[in-house]
Write an enzyme that holds these catalytic residues in place. Structure first.
Site, short mmCIF file in Angstrom:
data_model
loop_
_atom_site.label_atom_id
_atom_site.label_comp_id
_atom_site.label_asym_id
_atom_site.label_seq_id
_atom_site.Cartn_x
_atom_site.Cartn_y
_atom_site.Cartn_z
N HIS A 17 19.38 58.81 32.31
CA HIS A 17 20.58 59.05 33.12
C HIS A 17 20.13 59.55 34.49
CE1 HIS A 17 25.02 60.56 33.18
NE2 HIS A 17 24.56 60.48 34.42
N HIS A 19 20.80 58.48 38.68
CA HIS A 19 21.36 57.66 39.74
C HIS A 19 20.37 57.61 40.89
CE1 HIS A 19 25.44 57.70 37.92
NE2 HIS A 19 25.05 58.90 37.48
N HIS A 197 29.94 56.65 31.71
CA HIS A 197 30.21 58.07 31.87
C HIS A 197 31.58 58.34 31.23
CE1 HIS A 197 27.01 57.69 34.72
NE2 HIS A 197 27.17 58.88 35.27
N GLU A 200 32.74 63.79 30.79
CA GLU A 200 32.11 64.75 31.71
C GLU A 200 33.22 65.67 32.22
OE1 GLU A 200 29.51 64.90 35.88
OE2 GLU A 200 30.53 63.05 35.30
N ASP A 279 21.66 63.42 39.25
CA ASP A 279 21.51 63.27 40.71
C ASP A 279 20.64 64.44 41.18
OD1 ASP A 279 23.67 61.08 41.49
OD2 ASP A 279 24.60 62.41 40.03
#
Length: 337
Positions: A17, A19, A197, A200, A279
């Site tokens: 996971h 980005h 996703h 979340e 991220d």
């Protein structure tokens, strides 16, 4: 007593996971802005980092899309990807399955070919130099329309040999997985795997939709699934892999304190969880930092750390023979310790 930090540093692992656009460090952002003559609303690296305080997912995304504007040329996408891969390699990551957001680029006039060529060139170099394998996941931006997602899938067709799966990211609330049921079905017909996703910020209902309508192969985040006991039992029974991102959850206020993160409880409930950085340039740590901070905060032990590393490979899209090879590496390291 095992030194958990040393164990984390040594353990082979996969990251599932990540980005790519979310690994754009401020220094590289400034470098690209200069060479591409792009205006950004920050004067210094420190000013950028000071802006990385978010109350929710949307506040993060607002800055995320600003940073993305500096990515224009094939070399930019190569440099972005290579910078992440160097950090992953330093963290003993042996395999990555990375997200990219083509709509965030094609909507600015950057060709799909430019984006994917730069990314895949860096991925190939990492495999050639370090044996670091990879899979690429095309994400649809959920705040955009179903029609836009179909257009992106059409643009991807010449490059399907380089794309393993489709995903679903961006603003979760108000954009349920059901909005993309048809485009995920079309992706499945093309032979692509599916991830999304869900859970979340969105409710457990979004996780049900991802399972039943998108027919996902892996669940990204999924924390709020814990609010529904029947859903937890189902996910545990099906062996669904969760790609959990602890420092992301903390930074976006999904948890008020890392000590309250549900990772340990998820393991105890029999859920197949993995640790990832999401991220990292925005959320304060790459994959090993996520392991280390969370281990201290929630009391992970040696067995937990090893299980998380093993899950990262068994939850990957690697062929079984390669998964077995990586698990054997973990076993050999543990036995030698």
């Amino acid at each position: 007593m095992t030194d958990l930090n040393a164990l984390i540093d040594r353990l082979p692992k996969a990251e599932l996971h990540l980005h790519l656009e979310g690994s754009l460090e401020p220094e590289l952002m400034f470098e690209m802005a200069r060479r591409n003559q792009v205006e950004i609303p920050f004067k210094t690296v420190d000013e950028v980092r000071a802006a990385y305080e978010f109350a929710n997912l949307q506040e993060f995304l607002d800055i995320y899309y600003v940073g993305m504007n500096v990515l224009i040329t094939e070399q930019d996408f190569f440099d972005l990807t290579w910078a992440y891969l160097e950090r992953a390699h330093a963290d003993t990551v042996r395999h990555v399955e990375v997200f990219f957001d083509p709509q965030g680029h094609t909507g600015r006039g950057v060709a799909f070919e430019t984006v994917i060529t730069g990314i895949t060139r860096a991925l190939a170099k990492a495999e050639a130099e370090w044996g670091l394998t990879s899979r690429l996941i095309l994400c649809f931006l959920r705040h955009l329309s179903e029609e836009a997602a179909f257009e992106t899938l059409e643009q991807a067709k010449p490059y399907l040999a380089q794309i393993e799966a489709v995903g679903l990211d961006s603003s979760e609330l108000g954009h349920p997985p059901s909005k993309f049921e048809r485009v995920f079905a079309a992706a499945a017909e093309l032979g692509l795997k599916r991830v999304a996703h869900a859970g979340e910020e969105g409710p457990p209902e979004y996780v049900y939709e991802a399972l039943d309508l998108l027919k996902i192969d892996r669940l990204d985040h999924g924390n709020r699934a814990l609010e529904d006991e029947a859903l937890v039992n189902r996910l545990a029974g099906e062996g669904m892999t969760f790609t959990v991102c602890p420092l992301s959850n903390l930074k976006l206020c999904g948890v008020p304190d890392l000590r309250q993160h549900p990772l340990k409880r998820m393991l105890e409930l029999g859920l197949k969880v993995t640790v990832n950085s999401d991220d990292p340039s925005y959320f304060g740590g790459y994959v090993n930092e996520n392991f280390k901070q969370t281990a201290v905060a929630v009391g992970l032990n040696e067995a937990d750390i090893i299980a998380l590393a093993r899950n990262s490979f068994t939850g990957s899209f690697l062929p079984q023979a390669e998964i077995d090879r990586r698990l054997a590496e973990i076993d050999a390291l543990v036995e030698a310790a």
